[in-house]
Scaffold this motif. Structure first.
Motif, short mmCIF file in Angstrom:
data_model
loop_
_atom_site.label_atom_id
_atom_site.label_comp_id
_atom_site.label_asym_id
_atom_site.label_seq_id
_atom_site.Cartn_x
_atom_site.Cartn_y
_atom_site.Cartn_z
N PHE A 89 -2.45 -89.21 -31.15
CA PHE A 89 -1.11 -89.19 -30.56
C PHE A 89 -0.76 -87.74 -30.26
N GLY A 90 -0.31 -87.46 -29.03
CA GLY A 90 0.09 -86.10 -28.67
C GLY A 90 -1.05 -85.12 -28.90
N ALA A 91 -0.76 -84.07 -29.69
CA ALA A 91 -1.78 -83.04 -29.92
C ALA A 91 -2.84 -83.49 -30.93
N MET A 92 -2.57 -84.60 -31.61
CA MET A 92 -3.51 -85.06 -32.64
C MET A 92 -4.59 -85.93 -32.01
N TYR A 93 -5.83 -85.50 -32.20
CA TYR A 93 -6.95 -86.31 -31.71
C TYR A 93 -7.13 -87.52 -32.62
N ASP A 94 -7.85 -88.51 -32.11
CA ASP A 94 -8.05 -89.70 -32.93
C ASP A 94 -9.01 -89.40 -34.08
N TYR A 95 -8.83 -90.13 -35.18
CA TYR A 95 -9.69 -89.94 -36.36
C TYR A 95 -10.58 -91.15 -36.60
N SER A 96 -10.82 -91.92 -35.53
CA SER A 96 -11.59 -93.15 -35.72
C SER A 96 -13.03 -92.85 -36.14
N ALA A 97 -13.57 -91.72 -35.72
CA ALA A 97 -14.95 -91.40 -36.10
C ALA A 97 -15.00 -90.85 -37.52
N GLN A 98 -13.99 -90.04 -37.89
CA GLN A 98 -14.04 -89.43 -39.22
C GLN A 98 -13.62 -90.43 -40.31
N ILE A 99 -12.66 -91.30 -39.97
CA ILE A 99 -12.24 -92.32 -40.93
C ILE A 99 -12.69 -93.65 -40.36
N GLN A 100 -13.98 -93.95 -40.58
CA GLN A 100 -14.59 -95.07 -39.86
C GLN A 100 -14.16 -96.43 -40.37
N ASP A 101 -13.94 -96.53 -41.67
CA ASP A 101 -13.64 -97.83 -42.26
C ASP A 101 -12.16 -98.16 -42.05
N PRO A 102 -11.86 -99.26 -41.33
CA PRO A 102 -10.45 -99.61 -41.11
C PRO A 102 -9.67 -99.73 -42.42
N GLN A 103 -10.34 -100.18 -43.46
CA GLN A 103 -9.65 -100.31 -44.74
C GLN A 103 -9.16 -98.95 -45.25
#
Lengths: 219, 199
Positions: B136-150
């Motif tokens: 969101f905004g200046a923050m890149y997504d962390y889907s790769a670093q925090i891979q587990d949805p849980q």
């Protein structure tokens, strides 16, 4: 039949017996010394990198956790070198015009990997798995040293087989609690052996005969 | 005597066993054009058996709406995990208390908003999950670093803990903790330096 050798040849034959043994000993010592030297193991040798990344700054200074970048270390055999995007999480805003970081920005723009120089490289006949080590209480620091003080990354340990076996023979001397694995300021307690034995039992660390079996590391 | 040494010197240099013809993680490849041995996943690739159909859990959304309820049970273990993950991945910018004063903003990055603003206190849990997943905004997504949805949900749960911590009434604390705290100070606390001088 006359003698082939003159009487003085006896001294040569005696000297060569002693000399041969000494020479073999010297050669063996030389080989063993060289193979353990930092010339062969690359221990404590700083490597040049395409970007002079400093763990001292990022870990020691900024206080980042190892796992912020090496996020696969708990679940994978390899502790990943982070993708360029991880750098850009911060460096799109901080130091975002620094010429030093241009290779990082270029990599992000073009989607080409940065060719980091590998520092820790085990021989291919060794099957090492990071996740089991960190999940059984082996601290990062135990093998990698005070990374939080390394300006350029160097290999802290010799990574020789005798070094691996030192811990596989007596893990209780090195293991720590799981919550302390990623701490960089950890000092082993005075009752390390006592705590170690307790943790070895609690974390179900394998028996020494299994830990030192050939096929544990060579498969 | 010399022969074995020569043999050692010549054969000792071969590294074929050290560098076997197989790839290790993240090694350089001469075969692929982008020189990556670890192949990037084609977009939309899924592991068999990992189809992410539960949009509430995997996207934090129910239709177009952000979910308001956690799609998994919130347990003490989940909160502990959330605290750990939050401190690894979020606290560098958002700060350990969630006020947006982390180490990175202090070095010139944009200050993220405090979690204690009314806007974010009232935001549905799915909103935080979505920001972690998509940025969101200046923050890149962390889907790769925090891979587990849980783990992402664990972090969202911990954000709720942080938010609650600033507005928690005294009665939230167990009785023995309340006794330990003593009565609330009637007047503003006098700075330590002043009391030291008075003695």
């Amino acid at each position: 039949m006359p003698q082939i050798f003159h009487r003085s040849a006896n001294i040569y034959s005696k000297a060569s017996i002693v000399g041969g043994v000494l020479f073999a000993g010297l050669a063996l010592t030389l080989i063993l010394t060289i193979s353990r030297s930092s010339y062969a193991t690359q221990q404590n040798v700083n490597r040049d990198q395409p970007v002079p990344f400093s763990h001292a700054h990022h870990v020691g200074g900024m206080g980042l956790d190892c796992r912020y970048c090496h996020n696969s270390v708990e679940i994978s055999s390899s502790a990943n070198v982070p993708p360029t995007k991880t750098c850009m999480n911060c460096h799109s805003m901080v130091w975002n015009e620094s010429p030093t970081l241009e290779p990082v920005r270029a990599s992000f723009r073009t989607n080409e990997s940065i060719a980091w120089t590998r520092v820790h490289d085990l021989p291919d006949y060794v099957y090492f798995n990071h996740s089991i080590h960190v999940n059984k209480g082996v601290g990062c620091q135990t093998c990698h040293g005070q990374v939080d003080r390394m300006a350029l990354m160097a290999q802290h340990s010799p990574l020789t087989m005798e070094w691996c076996l030192d811990c596989h023979r007596q893990p209780e001397r090195y293991v720590r609690k799981r919550e302390d694995v990623f701490r960089m300021d950890y000092v082993p307690p005075s009752n390390q052996l006592e705590l170690g034995k307790q943790l070895v039992a609690e974390y179900k660390i394998a028996k020494t005969e299994n830990l030192t079996s050939c096929s544990t590391c060579h498969r | 005597m010399a022969a074995p040494l020569v043999w050692l010197a010549v054969t000792g240099c071969r590294q074929d066993m050290h560098d076997q013809p197989r790839y290790e993680a993240q090694e350089e490849s001469r075969f692929f054009e982008d020189r990556r041995a670890s192949r990037p996943l084609p977009e939309g690739a899924l592991a068999r058996g990992f189809l992410r159909q539960d949009t509430k859990f995997y996207q934090g959304k129910d239709g177009d709406q952000m979910v308001k309820e956690f799609p998994l049970p919130v347990t003490a273990a989940l909160l502990a995990r959330g605290q750990e993950r939050y401190n690894i991945y979020c606290s560098p910018c958002h700060g350990q208390t969630g006020d947006g004063n982390g180490m990175i903003p202090s070095r010139g990055a944009k200050h993220p908003p405090s979690y204690h603003l009314d806007r974010l206190r009232e935001a549905p849990v799915g909103y935080f999950y979505d920001v972690i997943t998509n940025g969101f905004g200046a923050m890149y997504d962390y889907s790769a670093q925090i891979q587990d949805p849980q783990d992402r949900w664990a972090i969202v749960a911990y954000i709720r803990v942080l938010q609650r911590s600033r507005y928690a009434p005294e009665t939230d604390a167990p009785a023995e903790e309340r006794n330990r705290l003593g009565p609330p100070p009637a007047k503003p606390v006098v700075p330590a330096a002043t009391t030291g001088a008075a003695q």
